[in-house]
Design a protein around this motif. Structure first.
Motif, PDB file in Angstrom:
ATOM      1  N   LEU A   1      54.904  36.530 -23.671  1.00  0.00           N
ATOM      2  CA  LEU A   1      55.978  36.355 -22.507  1.00  0.00           C
ATOM      3  C   LEU A   1      55.869  34.371 -22.653  1.00  0.00           C
ATOM      4  O   LEU A   1      55.617  33.865 -21.953  1.00  0.00           O
ATOM      5  CB  LEU A   1      56.467  37.048 -21.815  1.00  0.00           C
ATOM      6  CG  LEU A   1      57.166  36.414 -20.246  1.00  0.00           C
ATOM      7  CD1 LEU A   1      57.752  37.274 -20.617  1.00  0.00           C
ATOM      8  CD2 LEU A   1      56.558  36.809 -19.087  1.00  0.00           C
ATOM      9  N   LEU A   2      57.776  34.186 -23.123  1.00  0.00           N
ATOM     10  CA  LEU A   2      57.240  32.620 -22.823  1.00  0.00           C
ATOM     11  C   LEU A   2      58.498  32.369 -21.261  1.00  0.00           C
ATOM     12  O   LEU A   2      60.065  32.826 -21.233  1.00  0.00           O
ATOM     13  CB  LEU A   2      58.726  32.087 -23.669  1.00  0.00           C
ATOM     14  CG  LEU A   2      58.340  30.728 -23.301  1.00  0.00           C
ATOM     15  CD1 LEU A   2      57.734  29.583 -23.271  1.00  0.00           C
ATOM     16  CD2 LEU A   2      59.539  30.354 -25.228  1.00  0.00           C
ATOM     17  N   ALA A   3      58.292  32.040 -20.232  1.00  0.00           N
ATOM     18  CA  ALA A   3      58.732  32.533 -19.141  1.00  0.00           C
ATOM     19  C   ALA A   3      59.346  30.618 -17.705  1.00  0.00           C
ATOM     20  O   ALA A   3      58.587  29.577 -18.585  1.00  0.00           O
ATOM     21  CB  ALA A   3      57.884  32.957 -18.232  1.00  0.00           C
ATOM     22  N   SER A   4      60.452  31.242 -17.876  1.00  0.00           N
ATOM     23  CA  SER A   4      60.851  30.061 -16.606  1.00  0.00           C
ATOM     24  C   SER A   4      61.497  30.154 -15.429  1.00  0.00           C
ATOM     25  O   SER A   4      61.820  31.576 -15.309  1.00  0.00           O
ATOM     26  CB  SER A   4      61.695  28.911 -17.395  1.00  0.00           C
ATOM     27  OG  SER A   4      63.015  27.903 -16.664  1.00  0.00           O
TER      28      SER A   4
ATOM     29  N   VAL B   1      53.535  31.562 -21.078  1.00  0.00           N
ATOM     30  CA  VAL B   1      53.114  30.867 -21.507  1.00  0.00           C
ATOM     31  C   VAL B   1      54.255  30.379 -20.252  1.00  0.00           C
ATOM     32  O   VAL B   1      55.305  30.558 -20.667  1.00  0.00           O
ATOM     33  CB  VAL B   1      53.555  30.615 -23.303  1.00  0.00           C
ATOM     34  CG1 VAL B   1      53.699  28.666 -23.157  1.00  0.00           C
ATOM     35  CG2 VAL B   1      52.795  30.983 -24.160  1.00  0.00           C
ATOM     36  N   MET B   2      54.187  28.971 -19.884  1.00  0.00           N
ATOM     37  CA  MET B   2      55.449  28.406 -19.300  1.00  0.00           C
ATOM     38  C   MET B   2      55.306  26.935 -19.321  1.00  0.00           C
ATOM     39  O   MET B   2      54.322  26.333 -19.080  1.00  0.00           O
ATOM     40  CB  MET B   2      54.770  28.786 -17.783  1.00  0.00           C
ATOM     41  CG  MET B   2      55.500  30.574 -17.690  1.00  0.00           C
ATOM     42  SD  MET B   2      55.058  30.341 -15.731  1.00  0.00           S
ATOM     43  CE  MET B   2      56.667  30.012 -14.863  1.00  0.00           C
TER      44      MET B   2
ATOM     45  N   PRO C   1      55.156  27.709 -11.660  1.00  0.00           N
ATOM     46  CA  PRO C   1      54.015  28.518 -13.299  1.00  0.00           C
ATOM     47  C   PRO C   1      52.955  28.178 -12.453  1.00  0.00           C
ATOM     48  O   PRO C   1      51.474  29.425 -13.298  1.00  0.00           O
ATOM     49  CB  PRO C   1      53.857  26.867 -14.400  1.00  0.00           C
ATOM     50  CG  PRO C   1      55.820  26.493 -13.853  1.00  0.00           C
ATOM     51  CD  PRO C   1      55.583  26.401 -12.813  1.00  0.00           C
ATOM     52  N   TYR C   2      51.636  27.504 -11.363  1.00  0.00           N
ATOM     53  CA  TYR C   2      50.738  27.469 -11.128  1.00  0.00           C
ATOM     54  C   TYR C   2      50.223  28.395 -10.208  1.00  0.00           C
ATOM     55  O   TYR C   2      49.252  28.946 -10.330  1.00  0.00           O
ATOM     56  CB  TYR C   2      49.920  26.048 -10.584  1.00  0.00           C
ATOM     57  CG  TYR C   2      49.949  24.700 -11.029  1.00  0.00           C
ATOM     58  CD1 TYR C   2      48.539  24.455 -12.304  1.00  0.00           C
ATOM     59  CD2 TYR C   2      51.395  23.989 -11.469  1.00  0.00           C
ATOM     60  CE1 TYR C   2      49.345  24.022 -14.024  1.00  0.00           C
ATOM     61  CE2 TYR C   2      51.791  23.454 -12.702  1.00  0.00           C
ATOM     62  CZ  TYR C   2      50.544  23.419 -13.172  1.00  0.00           C
ATOM     63  OH  TYR C   2      50.769  21.630 -14.214  1.00  0.00           O
TER      64      TYR C   2
ATOM     65  N   PRO D   1      46.178  35.939 -19.534  1.00  0.00           N
ATOM     66  CA  PRO D   1      45.852  34.255 -19.813  1.00  0.00           C
ATOM     67  C   PRO D   1      47.304  34.142 -19.623  1.00  0.00           C
ATOM     68  O   PRO D   1      48.637  34.402 -20.433  1.00  0.00           O
ATOM     69  CB  PRO D   1      45.410  34.459 -20.941  1.00  0.00           C
ATOM     70  CG  PRO D   1      44.911  36.159 -21.275  1.00  0.00           C
ATOM     71  CD  PRO D   1      45.429  36.549 -20.365  1.00  0.00           C
ATOM     72  N   VAL D   2      47.362  32.442 -19.233  1.00  0.00           N
ATOM     73  CA  VAL D   2      49.018  31.655 -18.367  1.00  0.00           C
ATOM     74  C   VAL D   2      48.627  30.367 -18.686  1.00  0.00           C
ATOM     75  O   VAL D   2      47.231  29.551 -18.603  1.00  0.00           O
ATOM     76  CB  VAL D   2      49.180  32.100 -17.187  1.00  0.00           C
ATOM     77  CG1 VAL D   2      50.742  31.248 -16.766  1.00  0.00           C
ATOM     78  CG2 VAL D   2      48.712  33.241 -16.825  1.00  0.00           C
ATOM     79  N   TYR D   3      49.327  30.217 -20.041  1.00  0.00           N
ATOM     80  CA  TYR D   3      49.127  28.710 -20.936  1.00  0.00           C
ATOM     81  C   TYR D   3      50.807  28.029 -19.979  1.00  0.00           C
ATOM     82  O   TYR D   3      51.730  28.368 -20.501  1.00  0.00           O
ATOM     83  CB  TYR D   3      49.286  28.915 -22.335  1.00  0.00           C
ATOM     84  CG  TYR D   3      47.842  30.085 -23.096  1.00  0.00           C
ATOM     85  CD1 TYR D   3      47.093  28.958 -23.064  1.00  0.00           C
ATOM     86  CD2 TYR D   3      47.712  30.718 -23.009  1.00  0.00           C
ATOM     87  CE1 TYR D   3      45.792  29.444 -23.532  1.00  0.00           C
ATOM     88  CE2 TYR D   3      47.363  31.540 -23.600  1.00  0.00           C
ATOM     89  CZ  TYR D   3      45.718  30.930 -23.934  1.00  0.00           C
ATOM     90  OH  TYR D   3      44.882  31.547 -23.968  1.00  0.00           O
ATOM     91  N   ILE D   4      49.963  26.732 -19.461  1.00  0.00           N
ATOM     92  CA  ILE D   4      50.940  26.358 -19.111  1.00  0.00           C
ATOM     93  C   ILE D   4      50.558  24.805 -20.280  1.00  0.00           C
ATOM     94  O   ILE D   4      50.117  24.044 -19.901  1.00  0.00           O
ATOM     95  CB  ILE D   4      50.804  25.799 -17.743  1.00  0.00           C
ATOM     96  CG1 ILE D   4      50.413  26.744 -16.524  1.00  0.00           C
ATOM     97  CG2 ILE D   4      50.990  24.476 -16.768  1.00  0.00           C
ATOM     98  CD1 ILE D   4      49.786  26.179 -14.981  1.00  0.00           C
ATOM     99  N   VAL D   5      52.352  24.108 -20.360  1.00  0.00           N
ATOM    100  CA  VAL D   5      52.165  23.215 -20.713  1.00  0.00           C
ATOM    101  C   VAL D   5      53.179  22.088 -20.633  1.00  0.00           C
ATOM    102  O   VAL D   5      54.155  22.845 -19.682  1.00  0.00           O
ATOM    103  CB  VAL D   5      53.319  23.744 -22.009  1.00  0.00           C
ATOM    104  CG1 VAL D   5      53.792  22.837 -23.505  1.00  0.00           C
ATOM    105  CG2 VAL D   5      52.291  25.044 -23.529  1.00  0.00           C
TER     106      VAL D   5
END
Length: 162
Positions: free
Chosen positions: A22-25, A124-125, A144-145, A154-158
């Motif tokens: 999931l690529l989320a915003s 991923v955010m 995102p946090y 798992p949440v990957y924050i870019v």
């Protein structure tokens, strides 16, 4: 001995092989780095990327929904364009992708529930650099946090500086 990590830190991305990402915003533009990161994860697992964005509902009026606080036609259009651009970029990289936009006041809850509904193994955010948690809890840009703390996956924050 492995280095210590926070309970919310995701595993090393090289060890993850998700079938759905999931690529989320929470409403911000989806950074190209986040798109590339999600594409890389999807390729590792041979999976698909679901792009998801929030059209922000600004609140309620005396506890009742108020049409003036709902996303405008322009807000919907902007979010659909952001999702379409991310889907197009993912497809150019050879990754299966689809996307949609939903409106909510509670972005964290909606992003987590969409990940569960779609069966996504990781989220991923894109995000601003982290702020003090007390101050950050009052800032929309720190969503995102909050997702990372609540997701149970798992949440990957870019970030720009990562």
């Amino acid at each position: 001995m492995a280095p210590l990590r926070s309970s919310t830190d995701p595993p090393d991305p090289a060890t993850v092989q998700p079938d759905r990402v999931l690529l989320a915003s929470e409403g911000r533009e989806i950074p190209q780095r986040a798109v590339e990161f999600a594409a890389g994860l999807a390729r590792q697992g041979g999976g698909v990327v679901h792009v998801f964005s929030i059209a922000r509902v600004w609140g309620t009026s005396l506890g009742l929904p108020n049409p003036g606080l709902l996303p405008s036609k322009r807000d919907w259009e902007v979010q659909r364009d952001l999702v379409a651009a991310a889907v197009k970029a993912l497809k150019r990289q050879g990754v299966k992708a689809e996307g949609h936009v939903l409106a909510t006041r509670k972005a964290t809850k909606r992003i987590v529930s969409e990940a569960e509904r779609l069966g996504c193994a990781v989220i991923v955010m894109g995000a601003d650099p982290p702020r003090n948690r007390f101050v950050g809890d009052f800032m929309w840009s720190q969503e995102p946090y909050r997702v990372r703390r609540r997701a149970g996956r798992p949440v990957y924050i870019v970030t720009e500086d990562a």
